[in-house]
Scaffold this motif. Structure first.
Motif, short mmCIF file in Angstrom:
data_model
loop_
_atom_site.label_atom_id
_atom_site.label_comp_id
_atom_site.label_asym_id
_atom_site.label_seq_id
_atom_site.Cartn_x
_atom_site.Cartn_y
_atom_site.Cartn_z
N ARG A 39 0.79 -1.27 0.06
CA ARG A 39 0.05 0.01 -0.07
C ARG A 39 0.86 1.05 0.14
N ASN A 40 0.24 2.35 -0.16
CA ASN A 40 1.05 3.59 -0.35
C ASN A 40 1.54 3.98 1.13
N GLY A 41 2.91 4.16 1.24
CA GLY A 41 3.60 4.58 2.38
C GLY A 41 4.11 3.31 3.07
N ALA A 42 3.96 2.13 2.29
CA ALA A 42 4.71 0.94 2.85
C ALA A 42 6.13 0.90 3.02
N GLY A 43 6.82 1.61 2.18
CA GLY A 43 8.20 1.70 2.04
C GLY A 43 8.80 0.94 0.88
N LYS A 44 8.17 0.66 -0.03
CA LYS A 44 8.63 -0.01 -1.31
C LYS A 44 9.71 0.75 -1.82
N SER A 45 9.57 2.18 -2.21
CA SER A 45 10.64 3.05 -2.72
C SER A 45 11.95 2.94 -1.88
N SER A 46 11.65 3.16 -0.66
CA SER A 46 12.84 3.08 0.34
C SER A 46 13.45 1.71 0.32
N LEU A 47 12.84 0.72 0.22
CA LEU A 47 13.46 -0.51 0.07
C LEU A 47 14.30 -0.60 -1.26
N LEU A 48 13.67 -0.03 -2.12
CA LEU A 48 14.50 -0.17 -3.60
C LEU A 48 15.75 0.72 -3.02
N ASN A 180 0.18 -0.37 -10.82
CA ASN A 180 -0.56 -0.83 -11.80
C ASN A 180 -0.51 -2.45 -11.66
N LEU A 181 -1.55 -2.74 -11.23
CA LEU A 181 -1.43 -4.42 -10.93
C LEU A 181 -1.38 -5.26 -12.24
N PRO A 182 -2.16 -4.81 -13.26
CA PRO A 182 -2.36 -5.64 -14.38
C PRO A 182 -1.02 -5.71 -14.98
N LEU A 183 0.01 -4.48 -14.89
CA LEU A 183 1.22 -4.52 -15.41
C LEU A 183 2.21 -5.56 -14.76
N LEU A 184 2.09 -5.50 -13.44
CA LEU A 184 2.84 -6.44 -12.56
C LEU A 184 2.67 -7.91 -12.95
N ALA A 185 1.06 -8.16 -13.20
CA ALA A 185 0.88 -9.55 -13.69
C ALA A 185 1.35 -9.89 -14.83
N ARG A 186 1.34 -8.98 -15.81
CA ARG A 186 1.78 -9.29 -17.10
C ARG A 186 3.33 -9.52 -17.41
N MET A 187 4.20 -8.48 -16.45
CA MET A 187 5.40 -8.56 -16.45
C MET A 187 6.33 -9.55 -15.70
N CYS A 188 5.88 -9.74 -14.63
CA CYS A 188 6.55 -10.34 -13.43
C CYS A 188 6.27 -12.08 -13.35
N GLU A 189 7.36 -12.50 -12.91
CA GLU A 189 7.30 -13.89 -12.74
C GLU A 189 6.87 -14.41 -11.19
N SER A 190 7.38 -13.53 -10.24
CA SER A 190 6.95 -13.56 -9.00
C SER A 190 6.66 -12.39 -8.44
N ALA A 191 6.51 -12.41 -7.00
CA ALA A 191 6.08 -11.20 -6.16
C ALA A 191 6.30 -11.04 -4.95
N MET A 192 6.54 -9.95 -4.23
CA MET A 192 6.79 -9.81 -2.81
C MET A 192 6.01 -8.54 -2.16
N VAL A 193 4.99 -8.80 -1.10
CA VAL A 193 4.30 -8.06 -0.63
C VAL A 193 4.92 -7.41 0.73
N LEU A 194 4.89 -5.99 0.76
CA LEU A 194 5.66 -5.62 1.76
C LEU A 194 4.54 -4.87 2.83
N GLU A 195 4.71 -5.03 3.82
CA GLU A 195 3.56 -4.46 4.72
C GLU A 195 4.24 -4.60 6.03
N ASN A 196 4.18 -3.27 7.01
CA ASN A 196 4.55 -3.34 8.20
C ASN A 196 5.91 -3.84 8.19
#
Length: 218
Positions: A39-48, A180-196
């Motif tokens: 979600r917004n503010g979860a820290g995804k950009s900071s993790l990158l 853009n979740l449809p883009l992620l589903a189209r391009m990616c082979e696996s996924a990670m969900v970041l929360e808390n």
């Protein structure tokens, strides 16, 4: 190869303690596209930025084998008073690539036209992201960190940037952040969900998206 070993990172924002990572241990695959969802503010950009080395963890270690791009879409490291061309030549010298070749590539891919010769501080957010994307694509990295860049620009540029990314992923790693979740589903082979500050790994992108959507409704 990219490995997080008991990585923790938090900071204060608006008087609140924001947790990006809490003793996270995670190994990323050597190749392929991995979606980073949250979600917004979860820290995804900071993790990158932690992976790129532009942000330091409070504790733990980030191990990187091979070359890693800066977070594409994040243009905070470019000099505002230098032109797009001058910034490109500076980056070329840092990474030891031919500056003329990189400049020609960036001018073509970014579609900045005459703005390429104007100060970076005059660029719109979209123009900054396009410069960062083109510059990264012009350098041969082992891993690409993508932060919402494929949502920038008109439909033709988005289509071109997605196609260029897909071409690079044959034997490279990409970690992709996008709402853009449809883009992620189209391009990616696996996924990670970041929360808390925690990461959940999924071999199925669809399952990761379903988990994320369920949590957003809670």
């Amino acid at each position: 190869m990219i490995t997080l070993d008991r990585v923790s990172k938090s900071y204060r924002s608006g008087g609140l303690q924001k947790v990006v990572a809490l003793k996270v241990t995670q190994e990323f695959p050597k190749t392929g596209a991995v979606a980073l969802i949250g979600r917004n503010g979860a820290g995804k950009s900071s993790l990158l930025r932690l992976i790129a080395g532009t942000l330091r963890p409070d504790s733990g270690r980030v191990y990187v084998r091979g070359t890693v791009s800066w977070p594409i879409g994040f243009a905070g490291s470019f000099h505002g008073d230098l032109t797009g061309l001058q910034n490109t030549r500076f980056v070329a010298r840092i990474y030891g690539v031919d500056s003329d070749r990189l400049a020609a590539f960036v001018l073509d891919v970014s579609e900045l036209g005459d703005h390429f010769h104007m100060p970076f501080r005059t660029y719109s957010a979209g123009m900054k992201a396009r410069l960062a994307f083109a510059m990264s694509m012009g350098i041969d990295f082992d891993a690409y960190l993508i932060d919402e860049v494929t949502s920038v620009g008109d439909a033709a540029f988005r289509e071109k940037s997605e196609a260029m990314l897909m071409e690079r992923l044959g034997d490279r790693l990409a970690i992709i952040v996008s709402h853009n979740l449809p883009l992620l589903a189209r391009m990616c082979e696996s996924a990670m969900v970041l929360e808390n500050g925690r990461i959940l790994h999924f071999d199925s992108v669809d399952e990761a998206i379903a988990t994320h959507r369920k949590r957003m409704c809670q």
